[in-house]
Scaffold this motif. Structure first.
Motif, PDB file in Angstrom:
ATOM      1  N   SER A   1      54.875  20.357  20.629  1.00 11.67           N
ATOM      2  CA  SER A   1      55.603  20.665  19.348  1.00 11.67           C
ATOM      3  C   SER A   1      54.367  20.959  18.457  1.00 11.67           C
ATOM      4  N   ARG A   2      54.343  22.009  17.429  1.00 11.82           N
ATOM      5  CA  ARG A   2      53.187  22.117  16.583  1.00 11.82           C
ATOM      6  C   ARG A   2      51.925  22.546  17.247  1.00 11.82           C
ATOM      7  N   SER A   3      52.039  23.015  18.642  1.00 14.19           N
ATOM      8  CA  SER A   3      50.805  23.165  19.378  1.00 14.19           C
ATOM      9  C   SER A   3      50.296  24.834  18.903  1.00 14.19           C
ATOM     10  N   ASN A   4      49.122  24.877  19.138  1.00 17.94           N
ATOM     11  CA  ASN A   4      48.649  26.402  19.058  1.00 17.94           C
ATOM     12  C   ASN A   4      48.477  27.140  20.301  1.00 17.94           C
ATOM     13  N   LEU A   5      49.504  27.817  20.737  1.00 18.08           N
ATOM     14  CA  LEU A   5      49.473  28.456  21.828  1.00 18.08           C
ATOM     15  C   LEU A   5      49.319  30.054  21.697  1.00 18.08           C
ATOM     16  N   SER A   6      49.000  30.430  20.697  1.00 20.82           N
ATOM     17  CA  SER A   6      48.544  32.000  20.218  1.00 20.82           C
ATOM     18  C   SER A   6      47.855  32.688  21.218  1.00 20.82           C
ATOM     19  N   ASN A   7      48.305  33.742  21.778  1.00 18.11           N
ATOM     20  CA  ASN A   7      47.463  34.581  22.902  1.00 18.11           C
ATOM     21  C   ASN A   7      47.291  33.983  24.149  1.00 18.11           C
ATOM     22  N   LYS A   8      48.013  32.912  24.350  1.00 16.84           N
ATOM     23  CA  LYS A   8      47.784  32.303  25.763  1.00 16.84           C
ATOM     24  C   LYS A   8      48.621  32.924  26.749  1.00 16.84           C
ATOM     25  N   ASP A   9      48.298  32.812  28.018  1.00 19.59           N
ATOM     26  CA  ASP A   9      49.129  33.580  29.095  1.00 19.59           C
ATOM     27  C   ASP A   9      50.121  32.751  29.751  1.00 19.59           C
ATOM     28  N   LEU A  10      51.191  32.410  29.435  1.00 21.32           N
ATOM     29  CA  LEU A  10      52.292  31.699  30.114  1.00 21.32           C
ATOM     30  C   LEU A  10      53.247  32.278  31.049  1.00 21.32           C
ATOM     31  N   SER A  11      52.956  33.242  31.553  1.00 14.05           N
ATOM     32  CA  SER A  11      53.817  33.951  32.297  1.00 14.05           C
ATOM     33  C   SER A  11      54.189  33.304  33.723  1.00 14.05           C
ATOM     34  N   GLY A  12      55.362  33.257  33.948  1.00 14.38           N
ATOM     35  CA  GLY A  12      55.822  32.746  35.071  1.00 14.38           C
ATOM     36  C   GLY A  12      55.833  30.985  35.224  1.00 14.38           C
ATOM     37  N   ARG A  13      55.304  30.618  34.026  1.00 15.70           N
ATOM     38  CA  ARG A  13      55.295  29.045  34.053  1.00 15.70           C
ATOM     39  C   ARG A  13      56.828  28.322  33.671  1.00 15.70           C
ATOM     40  N   ASN A  14      57.164  27.302  34.161  1.00 16.45           N
ATOM     41  CA  ASN A  14      58.161  26.564  34.181  1.00 16.45           C
ATOM     42  C   ASN A  14      58.053  25.725  32.802  1.00 16.45           C
ATOM     43  N   LEU A  15      58.596  26.240  31.769  1.00 17.22           N
ATOM     44  CA  LEU A  15      58.676  25.350  30.198  1.00 17.22           C
ATOM     45  C   LEU A  15      60.063  24.988  30.109  1.00 17.22           C
TER      46      LEU A  15
ATOM     47  N   SER B   1      52.377  33.230  18.646  1.00 12.85           N
ATOM     48  CA  SER B   1      52.261  34.643  18.394  1.00 12.85           C
ATOM     49  C   SER B   1      51.492  35.364  19.556  1.00 12.85           C
ATOM     50  N   ASP B   2      51.778  36.444  19.822  1.00  7.39           N
ATOM     51  CA  ASP B   2      50.994  37.299  20.672  1.00  7.39           C
ATOM     52  C   ASP B   2      50.876  36.743  22.167  1.00  7.39           C
ATOM     53  N   THR B   3      51.794  35.625  22.574  1.00 10.67           N
ATOM     54  CA  THR B   3      51.585  34.954  23.644  1.00 10.67           C
ATOM     55  C   THR B   3      52.384  35.783  24.503  1.00 10.67           C
ATOM     56  N   PHE B   4      51.788  35.844  26.011  1.00 10.89           N
ATOM     57  CA  PHE B   4      52.269  36.651  27.176  1.00 10.89           C
ATOM     58  C   PHE B   4      52.959  35.739  28.001  1.00 10.89           C
ATOM     59  N   MET B   5      54.500  35.801  27.877  1.00  5.29           N
ATOM     60  CA  MET B   5      55.463  34.877  28.750  1.00  5.29           C
ATOM     61  C   MET B   5      56.399  35.765  29.482  1.00  5.29           C
ATOM     62  N   HIS B   6      55.700  36.559  30.244  1.00  2.00           N
ATOM     63  CA  HIS B   6      56.877  37.308  31.238  1.00  2.00           C
ATOM     64  C   HIS B   6      57.240  36.680  32.378  1.00  2.00           C
ATOM     65  N   LYS B   7      58.654  36.438  32.374  1.00  2.85           N
ATOM     66  CA  LYS B   7      59.461  35.667  33.384  1.00  2.85           C
ATOM     67  C   LYS B   7      59.254  34.356  33.308  1.00  2.85           C
ATOM     68  N   VAL B   8      58.775  33.853  32.050  1.00  7.74           N
ATOM     69  CA  VAL B   8      58.594  32.464  31.814  1.00  7.74           C
ATOM     70  C   VAL B   8      60.093  31.820  31.872  1.00  7.74           C
ATOM     71  N   ASN B   9      60.167  30.149  32.221  1.00  5.07           N
ATOM     72  CA  ASN B   9      61.417  29.696  32.300  1.00  5.07           C
ATOM     73  C   ASN B   9      61.350  28.700  30.922  1.00  5.07           C
ATOM     74  N   LEU B  10      62.305  29.266  29.971  1.00  2.00           N
ATOM     75  CA  LEU B  10      62.378  28.296  28.748  1.00  2.00           C
ATOM     76  C   LEU B  10      63.661  27.896  28.576  1.00  2.00           C
TER      77      LEU B  10
END
Length: 216
Positions: free
Chosen positions: A105-119, A130-139
């Motif tokens: 919560s309230r974290s700065n994850l801008s421009n990070k690569d979270l693709s494929g992560r389990n969140l 913003s501008d974060t790469f989350m291709h196939k991320v589990n949300l």
């Protein structure tokens, strides 16, 4: 090799990390799913760009790995073998891919690569994505209320039952995302009458839309 660096818009001698980041940035720009299907000229150009980008990354990665292996094979570096028995050196990357239930919560994850992560079921309320790469991320079931997802890449993301209340989705790409049962009440998706979120192929069955209407 210089030609491959130019394709990725890098200077010769760039690090492997810089190569990977440049690849992600260019894929985000030139992914065919971001181009209107009826624009055949741009679709063809995007396919050609993607092919060149993929080839450049593979060549430069092989080049870097080859040089690293030569460096580490030097007799001076032989003593580092004592690191091999330690399981902890290889396990953190595997563990870090599973971020389910974590509090961001309230974290700065801008421009990070979270693709494929389990969140799944993670708390990302108010986070800057913003501008974060989350291709196939589990949300799935994640709390993204009031999160900033400006221009985030969420291609094929699993966002079932996610809480997106009052989230900023302007410029986000949700093409192919699974949004069944998600709550988008009050989410920002348009400017005036203009829709500014890409939803090509997204599954919105049962989702609560920004105006409170359940999508049929």
């Amino acid at each position: 090799m210089e030609r491959y660096y130019r394709v990725l818009e890098l200077e010769p001698g760039a690090t492997l990390e810089e190569v990977n980041q440049a690849y992600k940035d260019l894929v985000f720009v030139w992914h065919p799913d971001r181009i209107p299907k009826d624009n055949l000229r741009l679709q063809k150009k995007a396919q050609e760009k993607l092919q060149a980008i993929n080839e450049a990354r593979e060549k430069l990665r092989s080049f870097n790995v080859k040089h690293q292996s030569i460096y580490h094979s030097s007799p001076v570096k032989q003593p580092v073998q004592h690191k091999k028995p330690s399981p902890s050196t290889s396990q953190p990357p595997k563990q870090s891919s599973d971020l389910s239930g974590k509090d961001f919560s309230r974290s700065n994850l801008s421009n990070k690569d979270l693709s494929g992560r389990n969140l799944s079921y993670a708390n990302l309320s108010g986070a800057d994505l913003s501008d974060t790469f989350m291709h196939k991320v589990n949300l799935r079931g994640a709390n993204l209320s009031e999160a900033n997802l400006f221009r985030a890449n969420l291609l094929l993301a699993d966002m079932r039952e996610a809480n997106l209340r009052s989230a900023n989705l302007i410029g986000a790409d949700l093409s192919g995302a699974d949004l069944r049962g998600a709550d988008l009440t009050g989410a920002r998706i348009r400017s005036g009458e203009r829709l500014l979120v890409k939803l090509i192929g997204a599954n919105l069955a049962g989702a609560i839309m920004p105006d409170g209407v359940i999508h049929g």
